[in-house]
Design an enzyme around this catalytic site. Structure first.
Site, PDB file in Angstrom:
ATOM      1  N   ILE A  16     -68.123 -58.742 -32.166  1.00  0.00           N
ATOM      2  CA  ILE A  16     -68.476 -60.089 -31.705  1.00  0.00           C
ATOM      3  C   ILE A  16     -69.172 -60.873 -32.824  1.00  0.00           C
ATOM      4  CG2 ILE A  16     -69.929 -61.369 -30.076  1.00  0.00           C
ATOM      5  CD1 ILE A  16     -69.533 -58.920 -28.121  1.00  0.00           C
ATOM      6  N   ARG A  36     -76.402 -52.401 -40.860  1.00  0.00           N
ATOM      7  CA  ARG A  36     -76.989 -51.257 -41.571  1.00  0.00           C
ATOM      8  C   ARG A  36     -76.033 -50.693 -42.608  1.00  0.00           C
ATOM      9  NH1 ARG A  36     -77.975 -47.938 -36.287  1.00  0.00           N
ATOM     10  NH2 ARG A  36     -75.852 -48.728 -36.161  1.00  0.00           N
ATOM     11  N   ASN A  87     -77.483 -60.255 -32.241  1.00  0.00           N
ATOM     12  CA  ASN A  87     -76.234 -59.631 -31.774  1.00  0.00           C
ATOM     13  C   ASN A  87     -76.220 -58.120 -31.977  1.00  0.00           C
ATOM     14  OD1 ASN A  87     -73.126 -59.549 -31.320  1.00  0.00           O
ATOM     15  ND2 ASN A  87     -73.394 -58.754 -33.403  1.00  0.00           N
ATOM     16  N   TYR A 150     -78.531 -47.864 -21.412  1.00  0.00           N
ATOM     17  CA  TYR A 150     -78.117 -49.049 -22.181  1.00  0.00           C
ATOM     18  C   TYR A 150     -78.301 -50.312 -21.335  1.00  0.00           C
ATOM     19  CZ  TYR A 150     -74.780 -52.543 -23.959  1.00  0.00           C
ATOM     20  OH  TYR A 150     -74.178 -53.716 -24.387  1.00  0.00           O
ATOM     21  N   LYS A 154     -80.386 -54.024 -21.806  1.00  0.00           N
ATOM     22  CA  LYS A 154     -79.826 -55.374 -21.677  1.00  0.00           C
ATOM     23  C   LYS A 154     -80.537 -56.178 -20.579  1.00  0.00           C
ATOM     24  CE  LYS A 154     -76.975 -55.291 -25.134  1.00  0.00           C
ATOM     25  NZ  LYS A 154     -77.089 -56.211 -26.274  1.00  0.00           N
ATOM     26  N   VAL A 183     -65.630 -56.040 -23.947  1.00  0.00           N
ATOM     27  CA  VAL A 183     -64.973 -56.660 -25.097  1.00  0.00           C
ATOM     28  C   VAL A 183     -64.395 -55.554 -25.978  1.00  0.00           C
ATOM     29  CG1 VAL A 183     -65.255 -58.339 -26.970  1.00  0.00           C
ATOM     30  CG2 VAL A 183     -66.906 -58.326 -25.070  1.00  0.00           C
TER      31      VAL A 183
HETATM   32  N1  LIG Z   1     -68.113 -54.622 -26.673  1.00  0.00           N
HETATM   33  C1  LIG Z   1     -68.538 -54.813 -25.434  1.00  0.00           C
HETATM   34  O1  LIG Z   1     -67.858 -54.483 -24.428  1.00  0.00           O
HETATM   35  C2  LIG Z   1     -69.863 -55.500 -25.216  1.00  0.00           C
HETATM   36  C3  LIG Z   1     -70.127 -56.010 -23.930  1.00  0.00           C
HETATM   37  C4  LIG Z   1     -71.337 -56.645 -23.698  1.00  0.00           C
HETATM   38  C5  LIG Z   1     -72.261 -56.774 -24.722  1.00  0.00           C
HETATM   39  N2  LIG Z   1     -71.972 -56.258 -25.963  1.00  0.00           N
HETATM   40  C6  LIG Z   1     -73.008 -56.420 -27.003  1.00  0.00           C
HETATM   41  O2  LIG Z   1     -72.443 -57.170 -28.054  1.00  0.00           O
HETATM   42  C7  LIG Z   1     -73.191 -56.919 -29.249  1.00  0.00           C
HETATM   43  C8  LIG Z   1     -72.226 -56.713 -30.396  1.00  0.00           C
HETATM   44  O3  LIG Z   1     -71.464 -55.542 -30.135  1.00  0.00           O
HETATM   45  P1  LIG Z   1     -69.910 -55.429 -30.437  1.00  0.00           P
HETATM   46  O4  LIG Z   1     -69.225 -55.226 -29.149  1.00  0.00           O
HETATM   47  O5  LIG Z   1     -69.471 -56.533 -31.317  1.00  0.00           O
HETATM   48  O6  LIG Z   1     -69.858 -53.995 -31.173  1.00  0.00           O
HETATM   49  P2  LIG Z   1     -69.853 -53.607 -32.731  1.00  0.00           P
HETATM   50  O7  LIG Z   1     -68.598 -54.060 -33.370  1.00  0.00           O
HETATM   51  O8  LIG Z   1     -70.210 -52.157 -32.768  1.00  0.00           O
HETATM   52  O9  LIG Z   1     -71.020 -54.506 -33.338  1.00  0.00           O
HETATM   53  C9  LIG Z   1     -72.356 -54.130 -33.425  1.00  0.00           C
HETATM   54  C10 LIG Z   1     -72.819 -54.420 -34.844  1.00  0.00           C
HETATM   55  O10 LIG Z   1     -74.235 -54.229 -34.897  1.00  0.00           O
HETATM   56  C11 LIG Z   1     -74.541 -53.503 -36.073  1.00  0.00           C
HETATM   57  N3  LIG Z   1     -75.785 -52.792 -35.788  1.00  0.00           N
HETATM   58  C12 LIG Z   1     -75.996 -51.811 -34.881  1.00  0.00           C
HETATM   59  N4  LIG Z   1     -77.265 -51.440 -34.913  1.00  0.00           N
HETATM   60  C13 LIG Z   1     -77.879 -52.197 -35.858  1.00  0.00           C
HETATM   61  C14 LIG Z   1     -79.205 -52.293 -36.354  1.00  0.00           C
HETATM   62  N5  LIG Z   1     -80.199 -51.495 -35.915  1.00  0.00           N
HETATM   63  N6  LIG Z   1     -79.480 -53.195 -37.326  1.00  0.00           N
HETATM   64  C15 LIG Z   1     -78.499 -53.990 -37.808  1.00  0.00           C
HETATM   65  N7  LIG Z   1     -77.229 -53.955 -37.380  1.00  0.00           N
HETATM   66  C16 LIG Z   1     -76.937 -53.057 -36.412  1.00  0.00           C
HETATM   67  C17 LIG Z   1     -73.350 -52.609 -36.348  1.00  0.00           C
HETATM   68  O11 LIG Z   1     -73.178 -52.336 -37.734  1.00  0.00           O
HETATM   69  P3  LIG Z   1     -73.896 -51.077 -38.442  1.00  0.00           P
HETATM   70  O12 LIG Z   1     -73.631 -49.883 -37.544  1.00  0.00           O
HETATM   71  O13 LIG Z   1     -73.255 -50.983 -39.783  1.00  0.00           O
HETATM   72  O14 LIG Z   1     -75.350 -51.410 -38.521  1.00  0.00           O
HETATM   73  C18 LIG Z   1     -72.197 -53.476 -35.872  1.00  0.00           C
HETATM   74  O15 LIG Z   1     -71.669 -54.261 -36.924  1.00  0.00           O
HETATM   75  C19 LIG Z   1     -74.096 -55.736 -28.942  1.00  0.00           C
HETATM   76  O16 LIG Z   1     -75.420 -56.205 -28.697  1.00  0.00           O
HETATM   77  C20 LIG Z   1     -73.496 -55.156 -27.672  1.00  0.00           C
HETATM   78  O17 LIG Z   1     -74.461 -54.488 -26.892  1.00  0.00           O
HETATM   79  C21 LIG Z   1     -70.802 -55.636 -26.224  1.00  0.00           C
END
Ligand SMILES: NC(=O)c1ccc[n+]([C@@H]2O[C@H](COP(=O)([O-])OP(=O)(O)OC[C@H]3O[C@@H](n4cnc5c(N)ncnc54)[C@H](OP(=O)(O)O)[C@@H]3O)[C@@H](O)[C@H]2O)c1
Length: 233
Positions: A16, A36, A87, A150, A154, A183
């Site tokens: 996202i 990270r 995010n 988790y 949230k 997502v």
């Molecule tokens: N995908 C879904 O179904 C969904 C639904 C609702 C909400 N969300 C929320 O959307 C947000 C983005 O998730 P996403 O779905 O886009 O998944 P994603 O592709 O795994 O993105 C999460 C990003 O956050 C980074 N990250 C994780 N921990 C971190 C930390 N401590 N410091 C800095 N960066 C960090 C990760 O990179 P590194 O590991 O390299 O740090 C990764 O690039 C999250 O908050 C998630 O909870 C996702």
């Protein structure tokens, strides 16, 4: 370009966050992203062809010194900060009765403490631009899932968004909580598979974020809960 708005996105190297970064760059903004993993950020910058308006910074969103230095570096490079997007986040995909507590500390620190640290580190700069704070929460912060640790993080983000809004609206700063349903992103890699049913693309959620951020001055979209059709809970 030198006066264009600037957005800082934590965890912006994939999913996202990366989709929001792409959208904002296309719209002429300058964008700073953290994460990270250096390799992930490098891959993202390579994919976009290293545009002038993109700054990538390795840093942990749950570490105050690192998030403060990401804010400071963004201000040094671009001279202003208009929007921050909290995010960065992840799920251990386990339950309070049967899961592995070893994974919970980092999840709670990233998902709950991280957004608070970003707000604290950026609020002075956002006051200057009368900017916006976007928190990426989740539908899991609005509904209860059996044992969902988790989800509890949230729910905390849902609370933080409104608590923050009630303070910073006095400073002319907007606060938007985007709470997506499922997502298709690397979020699900550690789950082992995608969940059943229809999932959003990251671009579809990025559209909601950009829509909220691009509201006219004086308009503050507070809460956006958005599910793919077919997701019941
Ligand atoms: N995908 C879904 O179904 C969904 C639904 C609702 C909400 N969300 C929320 O959307 C947000 C983005 O998730 P996403 O779905 O886009 O998944 P994603 O592709 O795994 O993105 C999460 C990003 O956050 C980074 N990250 C994780 N921990 C971190 C930390 N401590 N410091 C800095 N960066 C960090 C990760 O990179 P590194 O590991 O390299 O740090 C990764 O690039 C999250 O908050 C998630 O909870 C996702």
């Amino acid at each position: 370009m030198t006066d264009s708005p600037v957005t800082l996105i934590t965890g912006g190297g994939s999913g996202i966050g990366a989709a929001v970064a792409r959208r904002l760059l296309d719209a002429g903004q300058r964008v700073a992203v953290t994460g990270r993993g250096e390799e992930r950020l490098r891959g993202f910058a390579d994919e976009l062809g290293h545009p002038d308006g993109l700054l990538t910074m390795v840093g942990n969103a749950a570490d105050y010194d690192e998030i403060q230095s990401a804010v400071d570096r963004t201000l040094k490079e671009y001279g202003r900060l208009d929007t921050v997007v909290a995010n960065a986040g992840f799920a251990t995909h386990d339950t309070v009765a049967e899961g592995d507590p070893a994974g919970w500390t980092e999840m709670v620190l990233t998902n709950v403490l991280g957004p608070a640290l970003l707000i604290r580190a950026s609020i002075d700069a956002l006051k200057e631009t009368r900017g916006r704070i976007v928190l990426v929460g989740s539908v899991a912060g609005f509904v209860h899932g059996p044992g969902n640790v988790y989800g509890a993080t949230k729910w905390a983000v849902t609370g933080l968004a409104e608590n923050t809004r009630r303070q910073v609206t006095e400073f002319g700063v907007g606060v938007t909580l985007i709470a997506p349903g499922r997502v298709e992103t690397p979020f699900w890699d550690s789950y082992g598979s995608l969940p059943p049913g229809h999932l959003f693309t990251a671009d579809q959620i990025a559209d909601s974020v950009v829509w909220a951020v691009e509201q006219p001055a004086g308009v503050d979209v507070n809460t956006v809960v958005v599910r793919p059709i077919g997701q019941p809970n």
